[in-house]
Write a protein that holds these residues in place. Structure first.
Motif, mmCIF file in Angstrom:
data_model
loop_
_atom_site.group_PDB
_atom_site.id
_atom_site.type_symbol
_atom_site.label_atom_id
_atom_site.label_comp_id
_atom_site.label_asym_id
_atom_site.label_seq_id
_atom_site.Cartn_x
_atom_site.Cartn_y
_atom_site.Cartn_z
ATOM 1 N N ASP A 166 5.353 -20.622 29.250
ATOM 2 C CA ASP A 166 5.116 -21.725 30.101
ATOM 3 C C ASP A 166 5.600 -20.682 31.368
ATOM 4 O OD1 ASP A 166 4.737 -23.527 31.863
ATOM 5 O OD2 ASP A 166 6.249 -24.924 31.115
ATOM 6 N N ILE A 167 4.633 -20.514 32.529
ATOM 7 C CA ILE A 167 5.401 -19.921 33.460
ATOM 8 C C ILE A 167 5.739 -20.658 34.806
ATOM 9 C CG2 ILE A 167 3.758 -17.967 33.040
ATOM 10 C CD1 ILE A 167 1.930 -18.816 35.431
ATOM 11 N N THR A 168 5.889 -21.902 34.727
ATOM 12 C CA THR A 168 6.151 -22.937 35.688
ATOM 13 C C THR A 168 7.725 -22.845 35.963
ATOM 14 O OG1 THR A 168 4.582 -24.672 34.920
ATOM 15 C CG2 THR A 168 6.190 -25.554 36.303
ATOM 16 N N PRO A 169 8.611 -22.674 34.772
ATOM 17 C CA PRO A 169 9.996 -22.381 35.310
ATOM 18 C C PRO A 169 10.048 -21.303 36.191
ATOM 19 C CG PRO A 169 9.887 -23.098 32.997
ATOM 20 C CD PRO A 169 8.284 -22.846 33.595
ATOM 21 N N TRP A 170 9.323 -20.117 36.156
ATOM 22 C CA TRP A 170 9.567 -18.990 36.970
ATOM 23 C C TRP A 170 10.018 -19.121 38.287
ATOM 24 C CZ3 TRP A 170 5.915 -14.685 34.542
ATOM 25 C CH2 TRP A 170 5.865 -14.818 33.160
ATOM 26 N N GLY A 171 9.508 -20.380 38.892
ATOM 27 C CA GLY A 171 9.774 -20.462 40.346
ATOM 28 C C GLY A 171 8.700 -20.086 41.189
ATOM 29 N N ARG A 172 8.530 -20.823 42.268
ATOM 30 C CA ARG A 172 7.541 -20.785 43.370
ATOM 31 C C ARG A 172 7.411 -19.475 43.681
ATOM 32 N NH1 ARG A 172 4.101 -24.100 46.711
ATOM 33 N NH2 ARG A 172 3.663 -22.981 48.801
ATOM 34 N N GLY A 173 8.477 -18.674 44.126
ATOM 35 C CA GLY A 173 8.646 -17.559 44.759
ATOM 36 C C GLY A 173 7.844 -16.276 43.795
ATOM 37 N N VAL A 174 8.298 -16.497 42.462
ATOM 38 C CA VAL A 174 7.538 -15.542 41.541
ATOM 39 C C VAL A 174 6.112 -15.680 41.367
ATOM 40 C CG1 VAL A 174 7.625 -14.543 39.245
ATOM 41 C CG2 VAL A 174 9.742 -15.001 40.364
ATOM 42 N N GLY A 180 0.687 -14.199 42.624
ATOM 43 C CA GLY A 180 -0.407 -14.352 43.487
ATOM 44 C C GLY A 180 -1.137 -15.492 42.946
ATOM 45 N N LEU A 181 -0.470 -16.538 42.051
ATOM 46 C CA LEU A 181 -1.274 -17.834 41.859
ATOM 47 C C LEU A 181 -1.739 -18.454 43.096
ATOM 48 C CD1 LEU A 181 -0.137 -17.280 39.019
ATOM 49 C CD2 LEU A 181 0.431 -19.848 38.991
ATOM 50 N N PRO A 192 -0.795 -8.738 35.694
ATOM 51 C CA PRO A 192 0.483 -8.374 36.164
ATOM 52 C C PRO A 192 1.433 -7.833 34.978
ATOM 53 C CG PRO A 192 0.021 -10.788 35.575
ATOM 54 C CD PRO A 192 -0.961 -10.251 35.444
ATOM 55 N N VAL A 193 1.077 -7.784 33.668
ATOM 56 C CA VAL A 193 2.033 -7.706 32.540
ATOM 57 C C VAL A 193 1.467 -6.467 31.711
ATOM 58 C CG1 VAL A 193 3.014 -10.022 32.525
ATOM 59 C CG2 VAL A 193 1.290 -9.347 30.959
ATOM 60 N N SER A 236 -7.392 -23.499 43.494
ATOM 61 C CA SER A 236 -8.897 -23.949 43.431
ATOM 62 C C SER A 236 -9.648 -23.107 42.264
ATOM 63 C CB SER A 236 -9.679 -23.675 44.899
ATOM 64 O OG SER A 236 -8.727 -23.962 45.856
ATOM 65 N N PRO A 237 -10.769 -23.725 42.260
ATOM 66 C CA PRO A 237 -11.618 -22.737 40.967
ATOM 67 C C PRO A 237 -11.782 -21.298 41.436
ATOM 68 C CG PRO A 237 -12.329 -25.091 41.349
ATOM 69 C CD PRO A 237 -11.419 -24.867 42.473
ATOM 70 N N GLY A 238 -11.439 -20.543 40.501
ATOM 71 C CA GLY A 238 -11.789 -19.014 40.947
ATOM 72 C C GLY A 238 -10.392 -18.587 41.313
ATOM 73 N N ASP A 239 -9.405 -19.331 41.674
ATOM 74 C CA ASP A 239 -8.032 -18.890 41.966
ATOM 75 C C ASP A 239 -7.257 -18.383 40.525
ATOM 76 O OD1 ASP A 239 -8.555 -18.985 44.497
ATOM 77 O OD2 ASP A 239 -7.095 -20.528 44.727
ATOM 78 N N ARG A 240 -6.217 -17.265 40.559
ATOM 79 C CA ARG A 240 -5.374 -16.912 39.576
ATOM 80 C C ARG A 240 -4.536 -18.131 39.319
ATOM 81 N NH1 ARG A 240 -2.694 -11.536 42.055
ATOM 82 N NH2 ARG A 240 -4.992 -9.918 42.307
ATOM 83 N N VAL A 241 -4.387 -18.463 38.057
ATOM 84 C CA VAL A 241 -3.491 -19.556 37.545
ATOM 85 C C VAL A 241 -2.693 -18.979 36.214
ATOM 86 C CG1 VAL A 241 -5.278 -20.135 35.888
ATOM 87 C CG2 VAL A 241 -3.630 -21.835 36.755
ATOM 88 N N GLY A 242 -2.807 -17.669 35.795
ATOM 89 C CA GLY A 242 -1.903 -17.416 34.858
ATOM 90 C C GLY A 242 -2.198 -15.808 34.357
ATOM 91 N N PHE A 243 -2.320 -15.443 33.412
ATOM 92 C CA PHE A 243 -2.488 -14.157 32.807
ATOM 93 C C PHE A 243 -2.502 -14.220 31.163
ATOM 94 C CE2 PHE A 243 2.249 -14.170 32.850
ATOM 95 C CZ PHE A 243 2.597 -13.746 31.743
#
Length: 328
Positions: A166-174, A180-181, A192-193, A236-243
């Motif tokens: 769950d990448i949410t706790p990684w923080g807004r900055g990361v 690039g979310l 990214p990984v 938005s649709p088409g944006d990065r949301v994870g990996f």
């Protein structure tokens, strides 16, 4: 030397990893003697208050070279970003004979330019400095642990592992700045990984004694198919949301290692949960599987691995090492 032997530690950084390291060092046999920061406005302040805690009596400095050459610490715990500053810290430490632990990469021979690797490894052998990267989450779980499991089964051993974070706790900055979310996905952009997974897979291949193998990285960014919001980041649709990526090692036409890592905002995808498993399969068909629920916040684990490594170099000679070479 084992992980209980006290060492003097210098700390570089003031971010979330550094904040966790301050507490982890205080709870260990080691002593924090020096603090090094990047920004001039942080110089002269106590590292304890800089990282949100009580004063520790350790005043921060921006003089990285002076601190490393001061003789006031035995090992530098580097909690900064990869890149130019890390390279300078490694260069200074191997020249001064100071050990260095960081979380930026795990396999120096794979990651570094060959000329740079050879120069640092040769100089470290001369001065006795040991340099090791412990890796970021899932770090230990997808490289050191699979390597350890492989020793319990008959050859030829194959490894499969997957982490779902769950990448949410990684923080807004990361999430916004580093991953690039919320920005449009560009076809052909590396995920990214992939590089991190490639290092881990190569490290496992080394432990398995494989040579002449082929490696490949699969997958990339996950693209949103519906509008959503993740800790204030509008997607938005088409944006990065994870990996969703994997590194694979193929030897003699067989897949011997597959290490995968998927990271999504858990609350935005129905049914998606944090999980992790590692399976080692022996040449006789016997298998060992571990299933783990990973910690929601990766930073305490990162700090724990760095602090353990600070005292676990044991009798390793000077040089650039992988974490599987550290004492348990």
């Amino acid at each position: 030397m084992d992980s209980t032997q006290a060492r003097r530690i210098g700390l570089y950084g003031t971010g979330r990893a550094a904040t966790q390291l301050v507490g982890a060092i205080a709870a260990s046999p080691h002593t924090l003697t020096t603090a090094i920061v990047f920004f001039d406005e942080q110089a002269g302040r106590d590292i304890g208050t800089l990282t949100g805690g009580p004063a520790l009596g350790v005043t921060a400095t921006t003089d990285l070279e002076g601190a490393i050459r001061s003789g006031e610490f035995d090992v530098l715990a580097y909690a900064g970003l990869k890149g130019e500053v890390l390279h300078r810290a490694i260069d200074l430490c191997v020249d001064a004979g100071v050990d260095l632990v960081h979380a930026c990469f795990v396999h120096p021979r794979v990651t570094l330019d060959p000329e740079l690797y050879t120069r640092w490894n040769t100089r470290a052998a001369e001065t006795g400095a040991r340099v090791v990267g412990t890796g970021m989450l899932p770090g230990f779980w997808l490289d050191v642990l699979p390597a350890l499991l492989s020793s319990a089964l008959p050859s030829p051993v194959s490894i499969v592992g997957e982490s779902r974070s769950d990448i949410t706790p990684w923080g807004r900055g990361v999430l916004a700045d580093e991953m690039g979310l919320g920005t449009p996905a560009t076809p052909g952009t590396p995920g990214p990984v992939g590089g991190v997974l490639h290092e881990s897979a190569a490290m496992i291949a080394d432990v398995l004694g494989l040579t002449g193998y082929e490696t490949k990285v699969e997958g990339g960014f996950v693209v949103a198919d519906a509008a959503t919001e993740v800790i204030g980041i509008e997607i938005s649709p088409g944006d990065r949301v994870g990996f969703d990526q994997a590194a694979v090692v193929i030897h003699d036409g067989r897949e011997r290692v597959r290490i995968a890592w998927k990271g999504l905002p858990q609350g935005s995808f129905e049914g998606y949960q944090r999980s992790m498993f590692v399976t080692a399969t022996g040449g006789d068909g016997s298998a060992c599987t571990l299933k783990i629920t990973p910690a929601p916040d990766p930073y305490p684990g990162t700090a724990a691995r760095i602090v353990h490594a600070a005292g676990a170099f044991g009798s390793l000679p000077g040089g650039l090492h992988t974490p599987v070479q550290l004492g348990i």
